[in-house]
Write a protein that holds these residues in place. Structure first.
Motif, PDB file in Angstrom:
ATOM      1  N   ARG A 152      -0.692 -12.153  -0.234  1.00 27.41           N
ATOM      2  CA  ARG A 152       0.267 -13.058  -0.394  1.00 27.41           C
ATOM      3  C   ARG A 152       1.475 -12.738  -1.506  1.00 27.41           C
ATOM      4  O   ARG A 152       1.564 -12.161  -2.362  1.00 27.41           O
ATOM      5  CB  ARG A 152      -0.553 -14.283  -1.204  1.00 27.41           C
ATOM      6  N   PHE A 153       2.680 -13.213  -0.916  1.00 26.47           N
ATOM      7  CA  PHE A 153       3.896 -13.126  -1.477  1.00 26.47           C
ATOM      8  C   PHE A 153       4.261 -11.456  -1.644  1.00 26.47           C
ATOM      9  O   PHE A 153       4.873 -10.957  -2.545  1.00 26.47           O
ATOM     10  CB  PHE A 153       4.095 -13.581  -2.842  1.00 26.47           C
ATOM     11  N   ALA A 154       3.715 -10.757  -0.457  1.00 27.79           N
ATOM     12  CA  ALA A 154       3.987  -9.388  -0.422  1.00 27.79           C
ATOM     13  C   ALA A 154       4.804  -8.905   0.761  1.00 27.79           C
ATOM     14  O   ALA A 154       4.630  -9.650   1.728  1.00 27.79           O
ATOM     15  CB  ALA A 154       2.705  -8.587  -0.364  1.00 27.79           C
ATOM     16  N   ALA A 155       5.749  -8.009   0.673  1.00 29.00           N
ATOM     17  CA  ALA A 155       6.531  -7.558   1.461  1.00 29.00           C
ATOM     18  C   ALA A 155       7.001  -6.169   1.494  1.00 29.00           C
ATOM     19  O   ALA A 155       7.089  -5.621   0.555  1.00 29.00           O
ATOM     20  CB  ALA A 155       7.822  -8.630   1.979  1.00 29.00           C
ATOM     21  N   ARG A 156       7.281  -5.621   2.649  1.00 31.90           N
ATOM     22  CA  ARG A 156       7.560  -4.139   2.831  1.00 31.90           C
ATOM     23  C   ARG A 156       9.193  -4.240   3.229  1.00 31.90           C
ATOM     24  O   ARG A 156       9.511  -4.761   4.042  1.00 31.90           O
ATOM     25  CB  ARG A 156       6.909  -3.699   3.958  1.00 31.90           C
ATOM     26  N   LEU A 185       3.947   3.985   0.712  1.00 32.36           N
ATOM     27  CA  LEU A 185       3.540   5.138   1.221  1.00 32.36           C
ATOM     28  C   LEU A 185       3.199   5.302   2.589  1.00 32.36           C
ATOM     29  O   LEU A 185       2.432   4.517   2.900  1.00 32.36           O
ATOM     30  CB  LEU A 185       2.261   5.484   0.096  1.00 32.36           C
ATOM     31  N   THR A 186       3.979   6.076   3.299  1.00 26.00           N
ATOM     32  CA  THR A 186       4.007   5.967   4.736  1.00 26.00           C
ATOM     33  C   THR A 186       2.791   6.587   5.261  1.00 26.00           C
ATOM     34  O   THR A 186       2.397   6.494   6.272  1.00 26.00           O
ATOM     35  CB  THR A 186       5.223   6.867   5.183  1.00 26.00           C
ATOM     36  N   THR A 187       2.057   7.272   4.394  1.00 26.78           N
ATOM     37  CA  THR A 187       0.585   7.572   4.805  1.00 26.78           C
ATOM     38  C   THR A 187       0.017   6.715   5.287  1.00 26.78           C
ATOM     39  O   THR A 187      -1.315   6.827   5.884  1.00 26.78           O
ATOM     40  CB  THR A 187      -0.032   8.641   3.699  1.00 26.78           C
ATOM     41  N   ILE A 188       0.044   5.350   4.566  1.00 25.20           N
ATOM     42  CA  ILE A 188      -0.791   4.272   5.054  1.00 25.20           C
ATOM     43  C   ILE A 188      -0.879   4.008   6.481  1.00 25.20           C
ATOM     44  O   ILE A 188      -1.693   3.615   7.046  1.00 25.20           O
ATOM     45  CB  ILE A 188      -0.267   2.931   4.326  1.00 25.20           C
ATOM     46  N   ASP A 189       0.599   4.135   7.301  1.00 24.71           N
ATOM     47  CA  ASP A 189       0.541   4.102   8.535  1.00 24.71           C
ATOM     48  C   ASP A 189      -0.282   5.008   9.492  1.00 24.71           C
ATOM     49  O   ASP A 189      -0.483   4.759  10.469  1.00 24.71           O
ATOM     50  CB  ASP A 189       2.103   3.864   8.922  1.00 24.71           C
ATOM     51  N   LYS A 209      -9.133   0.449   6.664  1.00 18.79           N
ATOM     52  CA  LYS A 209      -8.393  -0.603   7.400  1.00 18.79           C
ATOM     53  C   LYS A 209      -6.985   0.109   7.759  1.00 18.79           C
ATOM     54  O   LYS A 209      -6.516   1.036   6.915  1.00 18.79           O
ATOM     55  CB  LYS A 209      -8.389  -1.835   6.706  1.00 18.79           C
ATOM     56  N   GLY A 210      -6.259  -0.621   8.578  1.00 18.43           N
ATOM     57  CA  GLY A 210      -4.847  -0.128   8.976  1.00 18.43           C
ATOM     58  C   GLY A 210      -3.971  -0.745   7.852  1.00 18.43           C
ATOM     59  O   GLY A 210      -4.401  -1.430   6.977  1.00 18.43           O
ATOM     60  N   ALA A 211      -2.556  -0.399   8.021  1.00 19.49           N
ATOM     61  CA  ALA A 211      -1.534  -1.065   7.153  1.00 19.49           C
ATOM     62  C   ALA A 211      -1.416  -2.586   7.538  1.00 19.49           C
ATOM     63  O   ALA A 211      -1.636  -3.159   8.554  1.00 19.49           O
ATOM     64  CB  ALA A 211      -0.255  -0.451   7.680  1.00 19.49           C
ATOM     65  N   VAL A 212      -1.484  -3.312   5.945  1.00 22.33           N
ATOM     66  CA  VAL A 212      -1.354  -4.666   6.251  1.00 22.33           C
ATOM     67  C   VAL A 212      -0.014  -5.243   6.414  1.00 22.33           C
ATOM     68  O   VAL A 212       0.282  -6.282   7.015  1.00 22.33           O
ATOM     69  CB  VAL A 212      -1.800  -5.237   4.966  1.00 22.33           C
ATOM     70  N   LEU A 213       1.106  -4.528   5.703  1.00 21.44           N
ATOM     71  CA  LEU A 213       2.424  -4.999   5.620  1.00 21.44           C
ATOM     72  C   LEU A 213       3.275  -4.221   6.864  1.00 21.44           C
ATOM     73  O   LEU A 213       3.546  -3.178   6.810  1.00 21.44           O
ATOM     74  CB  LEU A 213       3.131  -4.682   4.449  1.00 21.44           C
ATOM     75  N   TYR A 219       7.753 -12.258   3.169  1.00 19.96           N
ATOM     76  CA  TYR A 219       6.950 -12.144   2.205  1.00 19.96           C
ATOM     77  C   TYR A 219       5.942 -13.226   2.021  1.00 19.96           C
ATOM     78  O   TYR A 219       4.983 -13.416   1.606  1.00 19.96           O
ATOM     79  CB  TYR A 219       7.403 -12.091   0.966  1.00 19.96           C
ATOM     80  N   ASP A 220       6.450 -14.491   2.439  1.00 22.02           N
ATOM     81  CA  ASP A 220       5.527 -15.621   2.588  1.00 22.02           C
ATOM     82  C   ASP A 220       4.977 -16.097   4.003  1.00 22.02           C
ATOM     83  O   ASP A 220       4.502 -17.304   4.192  1.00 22.02           O
ATOM     84  CB  ASP A 220       6.481 -16.933   2.191  1.00 22.02           C
ATOM     85  N   ALA A 221       4.899 -15.118   4.864  1.00 19.23           N
ATOM     86  CA  ALA A 221       4.202 -15.417   6.117  1.00 19.23           C
ATOM     87  C   ALA A 221       2.858 -14.848   5.778  1.00 19.23           C
ATOM     88  O   ALA A 221       2.459 -14.182   4.858  1.00 19.23           O
ATOM     89  CB  ALA A 221       4.918 -14.390   7.166  1.00 19.23           C
ATOM     90  N   ASP A 222       1.766 -15.613   6.609  1.00 22.94           N
ATOM     91  CA  ASP A 222       0.640 -15.060   6.679  1.00 22.94           C
ATOM     92  C   ASP A 222       0.179 -13.669   7.135  1.00 22.94           C
ATOM     93  O   ASP A 222       1.047 -13.224   8.174  1.00 22.94           O
ATOM     94  CB  ASP A 222      -0.510 -15.997   7.256  1.00 22.94           C
ATOM     95  N   LYS A 223      -0.394 -12.952   6.469  1.00 26.75           N
ATOM     96  CA  LYS A 223      -0.876 -11.619   6.815  1.00 26.75           C
ATOM     97  C   LYS A 223      -2.325 -11.486   7.270  1.00 26.75           C
ATOM     98  O   LYS A 223      -3.082 -12.119   6.817  1.00 26.75           O
ATOM     99  CB  LYS A 223      -0.532 -10.660   5.960  1.00 26.75           C
ATOM    100  N   VAL A 224      -2.700 -10.632   8.216  1.00 24.41           N
ATOM    101  CA  VAL A 224      -4.200 -10.176   8.185  1.00 24.41           C
ATOM    102  C   VAL A 224      -4.529  -9.186   6.961  1.00 24.41           C
ATOM    103  O   VAL A 224      -4.056  -8.215   6.895  1.00 24.41           O
ATOM    104  CB  VAL A 224      -4.330  -9.550   9.765  1.00 24.41           C
ATOM    105  N   ALA A 225      -5.275  -9.423   6.285  1.00 23.74           N
ATOM    106  CA  ALA A 225      -5.623  -8.877   5.110  1.00 23.74           C
ATOM    107  C   ALA A 225      -6.589  -7.617   5.219  1.00 23.74           C
ATOM    108  O   ALA A 225      -6.347  -6.631   4.767  1.00 23.74           O
ATOM    109  CB  ALA A 225      -6.581  -9.825   4.227  1.00 23.74           C
ATOM    110  N   HIS A 226      -7.362  -7.399   6.377  1.00 22.51           N
ATOM    111  CA  HIS A 226      -8.272  -6.322   6.497  1.00 22.51           C
ATOM    112  C   HIS A 226      -8.111  -5.913   8.195  1.00 22.51           C
ATOM    113  O   HIS A 226      -9.082  -5.858   8.857  1.00 22.51           O
ATOM    114  CB  HIS A 226      -9.542  -6.583   6.090  1.00 22.51           C
ATOM    115  N   PRO A 227      -6.834  -5.605   8.502  1.00 20.31           N
ATOM    116  CA  PRO A 227      -6.629  -5.352   9.991  1.00 20.31           C
ATOM    117  C   PRO A 227      -7.370  -4.009  10.440  1.00 20.31           C
ATOM    118  O   PRO A 227      -7.590  -2.947   9.751  1.00 20.31           O
ATOM    119  CB  PRO A 227      -5.173  -5.015  10.281  1.00 20.31           C
TER     120      PRO A 227
END
Length: 308
Positions: A152-156, A185-189, A209-213, A219-227
């Motif tokens: 929530r409220f997170a963005a890249r 950290l691009t290693t997340i990708d 899990k894969g990258a969330v952002l 930032y105020d869009a819904d995200k998949v927390a555990h892709p």
């Protein structure tokens, strides 16, 4: 001969604290009915209760296990106050002092000071400077609140998107939220995030899990927390960092041990694991992915109920 766990189960009264879904919404905790059924099969009296239900008599339980109170980040002060009240009436897992500490992600700075490898983090509170000069200009970065869940409220952002990031900071500060700024950290990708789950003081299981952002997601869009969640076998280095993080959690000498914990790890620029988050309040257990872990969770809960 009847085991100690079976004798405990026969008299254990356990509450599983969760959030109140919106009208017409189905609760998002897939593990909750599984855990309730497993506790009841073991002989315990298990009750699913909304943490903010004023009619619930928390003192009637031997143990209250915070499970999926996933709306707390909108109401942190109210939630912490509930935890402290509940902890005075019965045994609360995890303890209220740990809940208070862990609901504010400024704990990452404390872990870093204790020598735990962590994602480098800068904090910008309401009233702090929060302009272009206060954001990275040489690499991607993440902005998110110190109290939040589910991204929530997170963005890249890229350096070219700093003006958008400044507007996000202004919005967060208007709402009284302290922001965290971290390098992305691009290693997340490529390597993803690894979640090491502990229960009853022992490693329970691990997941990746894969990258969330995703780039360009508001930032105020819904995200998949555990892709793209999958089973993971933790490496010795990951276990070492996770154990160091857990050993750094501030607790008094008479405090009960943590019933559960999840350590979320990513690889730093040096390729070594570091802590992204330490989830001690309401981590998803992912029992649907690790059904073999259910008996261990039930046993640990029953032992904790017997220690009141």
């Amino acid at each position: 001969m009847e085991s100690a766990v079976a004798r405990t189960a026969a008299r254990a009264r356990v509450a599983l604290a969760t959030y109140r879904p919106a009208e017409g919404e189905v609760g998002a905790d897939r593990d909750l009915p599984v855990l309730k059924a497993a506790l009841e099969e073991a002989g315990a009296a298990a009750t699913v209760a909304y943490w903010d239900d004023p009619a619930t008599d928390w003192a009637a339980f031997d143990l209250v296990v915070i499970r999926s109170t996933w709306d707390y980040s909108w109401r942190v002060a109210e939630f912490v106050a509930w935890a402290e009240r509940c902890g005075k009436l019965t045994r609360l897992a995890n303890p209220a002092a740990v809940v208070r500490w862990n609901t504010d992600k400024r704990y990452i700075g404390e872990l870093a000071e204790a020598g735990v490898p962590t994602v480098p983090t800068r904090y910008l509170a309401p009233g702090d400077p929060a302009g272009l000069a206060d954001l990275p200009d040489g690499h991607e970065f993440v902005v998110k609140p110190t109290s939040g869940a589910g991204a929530r409220f997170a963005a890249r952002y890229t350096p070219e998107e700093r003006e958008t990031a400044v507007r996000q900071l202004a919005r967060m500060h208007e709402e009284g939220l302290t922001a965290m700024v971290q390098p992305y950290l691009t290693t997340i990708d490529t390597a993803g995030e690894r979640a090491l789950q502990f229960f009853g003081g022992r490693l329970l299981h691990a997941s990746r899990k894969g990258a969330v952002l995703a780039p360009g997601t508001a930032y105020d869009a819904d995200k998949v927390a555990h892709p793209r969640l999958e089973v993971w076998e933790p490496t010795p280095a990951e276990l070492s960092v996770a154990n160091k993080a857990l050993a750094s959690v501030p607790q008094g000498p008479d405090a009960p041990e943590l019933l559960y914990a999840r350590v979320d790890l990513v690889d730093g620029d040096d390729g070594e694991p570091c802590v992204m988050e330490l989830e001690l309040v309401e981590p998803n257990l992912f029992l649907w992915l690790h059904p073999e872990s259910v008996p261990s969770v039930v046993e640990a809960i029953l032992r904790a109920a017997d220690e009141r």
